[in-house]
Design a protein around this motif. Structure first.
Motif, PDB file in Angstrom:
ATOM      1  N   GLU A 209     101.580  31.735  76.382  1.00 15.66           N
ATOM      2  CA  GLU A 209     102.099  31.163  74.164  1.00 15.66           C
ATOM      3  C   GLU A 209     103.372  31.242  74.363  1.00 15.66           C
ATOM      4  OE1 GLU A 209      99.891  34.789  72.386  1.00 15.66           O
ATOM      5  OE2 GLU A 209     101.180  35.434  74.028  1.00 15.66           O
TER       6      GLU A 209
ATOM      7  N   LEU B  53     102.831  28.970  70.776  1.00 12.78           N
ATOM      8  CA  LEU B  53     101.935  29.264  70.105  1.00 12.78           C
ATOM      9  C   LEU B  53     101.511  31.232  70.033  1.00 12.78           C
ATOM     10  CD1 LEU B  53      99.298  26.484  69.749  1.00 12.78           C
ATOM     11  CD2 LEU B  53     100.995  27.424  68.316  1.00 12.78           C
TER      12      LEU B  53
ATOM     13  N   GLU C  34      94.891  30.434  65.539  1.00 10.61           N
ATOM     14  CA  GLU C  34      95.105  28.598  66.396  1.00 10.61           C
ATOM     15  C   GLU C  34      94.628  28.956  67.407  1.00 10.61           C
ATOM     16  OE1 GLU C  34      98.963  29.648  63.665  1.00 10.61           O
ATOM     17  OE2 GLU C  34      97.736  31.178  64.926  1.00 10.61           O
TER      18      GLU C  34
END
Length: 301
Positions: A41, A46, A61
């Motif tokens: 991540e 994200l 996402e």
């Protein structure tokens, strides 16, 4: 960088619903799984899982990338399995010839079984006139070939007897050979015969040539079209003639003496001295299984 290991990790968490369950499925520790996801991540910038609840929930996402991730993971798994098969002796490709006026259905069913077992196997499937494919087999341009029995097979290996095909002389309903009622067999000589053969084949040496005049083709569909238009008669297998006979577009020629039908064996051929690979062996077995379960149609009148 997103790797195959990352994909496996993310899909495991989504499938099992928690980091701990995913860790057990992957045989890793929970802390290793949690840290790997967190590092990914950070690298992607994200948030892939919402951790505000008791169990991690995929974010929008991550959900957006899941279909592509599953597809890539599936392809990678298929590639791994194929590499394992290759290392275990599976040939990298298989080349099959099917004579164009032989019923292809048993071979197609066997190919389905082959594809299910070895989905990564490359296949080359050729259909052409018998003399073309037998010559290709002699030159080892094919591994296997499904063909009629004949004298030209002496220089290749017959490895499996498959079934018997009935060859019948047919013509359009308005052709003189049909319109005039039963005819002597010798009358065939006076009318054009449509012949499936290679362009280089010497028809004068072919014992199946009964007419003094011939037109050559190299495929079944064109031959049927020519005969249905009344441009000649042809000796063709009943298995390929059924739709034309049932619709009345073609008729079997009636002879005043003898019946209109010649039974010919169909064989699976291989070049002499060629080794049999795992894919070839499975195809042979699948083909035989299909024939054992096959219900042969009743010959058309």
């Amino acid at each position: 960088m997103l790797t195959s290991d990352h994909l496996e990790l993310l899909l495991a968490v989504v499938e099992h619903g928690s980091f701990s369950s995913a860790a057990r499925a992957l045989r890793r520790t929970q802390s290793a799984v949690s840290m790997a996801v967190a590092n990914l991540e950070a690298e992607l910038d994200l948030t892939l899982f919402d951790r505000s609840r008791r169990e991690p929930v995929p974010t929008a996402e991550l959900l957006a990338m899941l279909p592509e991730a599953k597809l890539i993971a599936s392809r990678l798994q298929g590639l791994r399995l194929h590499l394992q098969e290759l290392s275990g002796g599976l040939e990298s490709h298989m080349r099959l010839g099917i004579v164009c006026d032989v019923d292809p259905q048993p071979a197609l069913m066997a190919l389905q079984a082959l594809e299910q077992r070895y989905p990564g196997l490359d296949m080359e499937i050729r259909t052409a006139a018998q003399d073309t494919l037998v010559e290709a087999l002699k030159k080892r341009e094919l591994d296997l070939c499904i063909a009629y029995g004949g004298l030209e097979l002496e220089s290749v290996g017959i490895i499996q007897s498959l079934w018997t095909e009935t060859i019948s002389a047919v013509a359009a309903p308005d052709h003189p050979l049909v319109r005039g009622g039963p005819r002597p067999l010798e009358d065939l000589k006076a009318y054009r015969q449509i012949v499936i053969t290679s362009p280089d084949n010497d028809l004068n040496k072919d014992r199946s040539m009964l007419s003094l005049r011939q037109w050559k083709t190299d495929n079944l569909s064109l031959t049927l079209e020519l005969v249905e238009r009344g441009l000649g008669w042809a000796n063709l297998p009943l298995s390929c003639l059924r739709p034309s006979l049932e619709s009345g577009r073609l008729h079997r020629i009636q002879f005043s003496t003898g019946s209109n039908g010649l039974d010919l064996p169909i064989y699976l051929l291989q070049s002499k001295g060629q080794d049999v690979g795992k894919a070839q062996a499975l195809f042979r077995q699948a083909l035989q299984d299909e024939l054992n379960n096959r219900v042969l149609p009743t010959p058309a009148p």
